[in-house]
Design a protein around this motif. Structure first.
Motif, PDB file in Angstrom:
ATOM      1  N   LEU A 371       0.823  -1.208   0.000  1.00  8.41           N
ATOM      2  CA  LEU A 371       0.000   0.000   0.000  1.00  8.41           C
ATOM      3  C   LEU A 371       0.859   1.260   0.000  1.00  8.41           C
ATOM      4  O   LEU A 371       0.518   2.264  -0.639  1.00  8.41           O
ATOM      5  CB  LEU A 371      -0.920  -0.001   1.221  1.00  8.41           C
ATOM      6  N   THR A 372       1.982   1.222   0.719  1.00  6.31           N
ATOM      7  CA  THR A 372       2.899   2.369   0.738  1.00  6.31           C
ATOM      8  C   THR A 372       3.442   2.645  -0.658  1.00  6.31           C
ATOM      9  O   THR A 372       3.447   3.791  -1.132  1.00  6.31           O
ATOM     10  CB  THR A 372       4.060   2.093   1.702  1.00  6.31           C
ATOM     11  N   LEU A 373       3.881   1.607  -1.337  1.00  6.55           N
ATOM     12  CA  LEU A 373       4.426   1.758  -2.680  1.00  6.55           C
ATOM     13  C   LEU A 373       3.362   2.220  -3.666  1.00  6.55           C
ATOM     14  O   LEU A 373       3.655   2.997  -4.590  1.00  6.55           O
ATOM     15  CB  LEU A 373       5.053   0.441  -3.134  1.00  6.55           C
ATOM     16  N   LYS A 374       2.160   1.757  -3.496  1.00  2.00           N
ATOM     17  CA  LYS A 374       1.053   2.236  -4.335  1.00  2.00           C
ATOM     18  C   LYS A 374       0.922   3.756  -4.196  1.00  2.00           C
ATOM     19  O   LYS A 374       0.772   4.464  -5.191  1.00  2.00           O
ATOM     20  CB  LYS A 374      -0.246   1.537  -3.926  1.00  2.00           C
ATOM     21  N   GLY A 375       0.986   4.233  -2.962  1.00  3.33           N
ATOM     22  CA  GLY A 375       0.897   5.675  -2.742  1.00  3.33           C
ATOM     23  C   GLY A 375       2.054   6.430  -3.359  1.00  3.33           C
ATOM     24  O   GLY A 375       1.864   7.499  -3.957  1.00  3.33           O
ATOM     25  N   TRP A 376       3.275   5.886  -3.237  1.00  4.86           N
ATOM     26  CA  TRP A 376       4.435   6.557  -3.827  1.00  4.86           C
ATOM     27  C   TRP A 376       4.341   6.607  -5.351  1.00  4.86           C
ATOM     28  O   TRP A 376       4.670   7.627  -5.963  1.00  4.86           O
ATOM     29  CB  TRP A 376       5.718   5.851  -3.404  1.00  4.86           C
ATOM     30  N   CYS A 377       3.895   5.507  -5.966  1.00  4.80           N
ATOM     31  CA  CYS A 377       3.745   5.484  -7.427  1.00  4.80           C
ATOM     32  C   CYS A 377       2.701   6.512  -7.872  1.00  4.80           C
ATOM     33  O   CYS A 377       2.888   7.199  -8.897  1.00  4.80           O
ATOM     34  CB  CYS A 377       3.335   4.094  -7.907  1.00  4.80           C
ATOM     35  N   GLU A 378       1.620   6.616  -7.131  1.00  2.00           N
ATOM     36  CA  GLU A 378       0.595   7.600  -7.476  1.00  2.00           C
ATOM     37  C   GLU A 378       1.144   9.012  -7.349  1.00  2.00           C
ATOM     38  O   GLU A 378       0.845   9.885  -8.174  1.00  2.00           O
ATOM     39  CB  GLU A 378      -0.630   7.401  -6.581  1.00  2.00           C
ATOM     40  N   ASN A 379       1.963   9.258  -6.335  1.00  3.19           N
ATOM     41  CA  ASN A 379       2.592  10.580  -6.192  1.00  3.19           C
ATOM     42  C   ASN A 379       3.515  10.871  -7.368  1.00  3.19           C
ATOM     43  O   ASN A 379       3.546  11.999  -7.884  1.00  3.19           O
ATOM     44  CB  ASN A 379       3.385  10.646  -4.891  1.00  3.19           C
ATOM     45  N   LEU A 380       4.298   9.873  -7.783  1.00  4.13           N
ATOM     46  CA  LEU A 380       5.208  10.063  -8.916  1.00  4.13           C
ATOM     47  C   LEU A 380       4.421  10.354 -10.186  1.00  4.13           C
ATOM     48  O   LEU A 380       4.786  11.245 -10.964  1.00  4.13           O
ATOM     49  CB  LEU A 380       6.089   8.824  -9.099  1.00  4.13           C
TER      50      LEU A 380
END
Length: 441
Positions: A371-380
């Motif tokens: 879930l953390t990585l999902k959020g980071w990818c969305e931010n990118l």
């Protein structure tokens, strides 16, 4: 003027008797058909026209990357350099493409005779490796010039490669918390920021922090845990990081938040910490960088800085077993974490126990890291243009590919995230722990 990588050669695929096109060669390597659409600079195509993913090979250099480093490294080189394009997904978040390929792509190994025939068909000149993209670290054997693996010099270079990219880039990807470690989501609808705050507080509660205590945070990043512990728990904190960019940012944040009387972020190696007598130590995302063979010295060093009854919380990425090789794959090693090593939580627990730390609790947060990585990818993805302006298209692609691939790895239990809580018992073997964990109440 036409560049050499785009100019056709006499040795190009499909240019002579008996030769096959690049598309035909690729089809022959598929064990159960082409799961994506493919087109190449020689005009060839393969795969269903309505496939959700379309890979475009744009030039001969890209082909050379693919055939000289088969697997994820060659594809990454061609993709990062711009020689291979993936249509159907955003470059900041290629998660859907990776899921589709992992679910449906299965290559077969050709016989030696068939492999030679295919190599001759596409042109032997393509088997000369091109210069790798500038984002790629040196191979392991060449890093020996910087010192032995996990020497202080080589560790410093590895950390510099990954973390000293751009503080502004990290702000856009990580969000306001500037926290580059797994969050802990208290609920499925929690935001990334809420989950990072909850993670820091979970660590603080596991360590049983109280006003006046002393905390050492090794591998402190941009100082998120340092500031949380000082601000919310009134403890005196020293944080240390090998990244100069992180240390500068973290110390400025400490001073900006009015916490300089309690907290400090230092630039340096954790092995340079001379102070002892800490009531607690947090290690959040550092163990991946120290090397499995160094676990004994690492945990011994931390143990010696604790008071009797002091607690240590170790938070790190792990493998799903304890027997796989510790070194990471070629893409992660060259583009993300040079010299990084992962092992199972069992080996971490064993190492802690073998130096006299009593392990009291452990938990696996792998779904939280997905879930953390999902959020980071969305931010990118949301900040893509500004991120590209800040670090360049190649580096931005590396991050999108790495984070989306890591998300998939956590979802499929290929990698995990463990928090292991230990204590340094006193001379009578007392831990000071209550009968039941207080952080669960």
């Amino acid at each position: 003027m036409t560049s050499t990588i785009d100019r056709p050669r006499d040795t190009a695929a499909g240019s002579g008797p008996g030769r096959v096109t690049i598309g035909q060669a690729l089809e022959q390597l598929m064990a159960r058909g082409m799961p994506f659409r493919f087109s190449a600079y020689d005009g060839s195509t393969a795969g269903p026209a309505d496939a959700p993913i379309h890979l475009r090979l744009l030039n001969e250099r890209g082909l050379s990357y693919l055939v000289t480093a088969p697997g994820d490294l060659g594809m990454a080189r061609a993709y990062v350099r711009g020689d291979l394009e993936i249509e159907g997904v955003h470059p900041g978040n290629p998660y859907d493409a990776l899921v589709h390929l992992q679910n449906n792509l299965k290559l077969r190994i050709p016989s030696p005779a068939e492999a030679l025939r295919l190599a001759r068909s596409i042109g032997l000149s393509h088997f000369v490796p091109p210069e790798p993209p500038v984002q790629e670290a040196l191979p392991r054997w060449r890093r020996l010039l910087e010192g032995y693996r996990h020497s202080r010099t080589r560790d410093a270079e590895a950390i510099h490669h990954h973390y000293d990219v751009s503080n502004r880039f990290y702000e856009m990807v990580l969000g306001p918390s500037m926290t580059y470690t797994c969050a802990c989501f208290p609920s499925e609808d929690a935001t990334l920021e809420q989950a990072q705050t909850f993670k820091y507080d979970l660590v603080a509660r596991k360590l049983d922090l109280k006003p006046g205590m002393r905390l050492l945070d090794v591998g402190c990043g941009w100082g998120g845990m340092v500031r949380h512990a000082a601000r919310e728990y009134g403890v005196r904190v020293i944080g240390v990081t090998l990244s100069r960019e992180q240390a500068t940012y973290g110390q400025a944040a400490v001073e900006r938040d009015g916490l300089a009387d309690l907290a400090e972020v230092r630039f340096g190696d954790y092995r340079e910490i001379a102070e002892t007598g800490f009531d607690a130590i947090s290690s959040i995302g550092l163990t991946e960088h120290i090397g499995v063979r160094n676990y004994a010295s690492y945990f011994s060093f931390l143990r010696d800085r604790l008071v009797p009854g002091g607690r240590l919380l170790n938070h790190c990425i792990t493998r799903a077993d304890n027997s796989s090789r510790a070194t990471t794959g070629p893409f992660i090693d060259r583009y993300v974490f040079p010299d990084g090593e992962l092992t199972g939580s069992g080996r971490i627990i064993t190492a802690m126990q073998d130096v006299g730390l009593e392990v009291r609790h452990e938990e696996n947060l792998r779904e939280h890291y997905a879930l953390t990585l999902k959020g980071w990818c969305e931010n990118l993805e949301d900040n893509w243009d500004e991120c590209v302006d800040e670090v360049g298209i190649g580096t931005a692609k590396v991050w999108g590919l790495y984070m989306a691939g890591s998300r998939l790895g956590f979802e499929r239990n290929e990698i995990q995230l463990h928090q292991v809580l230990g204590v340094k018992p006193d001379e009578q073997g007392r831990s000071g722990f209550p009968l039941r964990p207080t952080w669960l109440s």
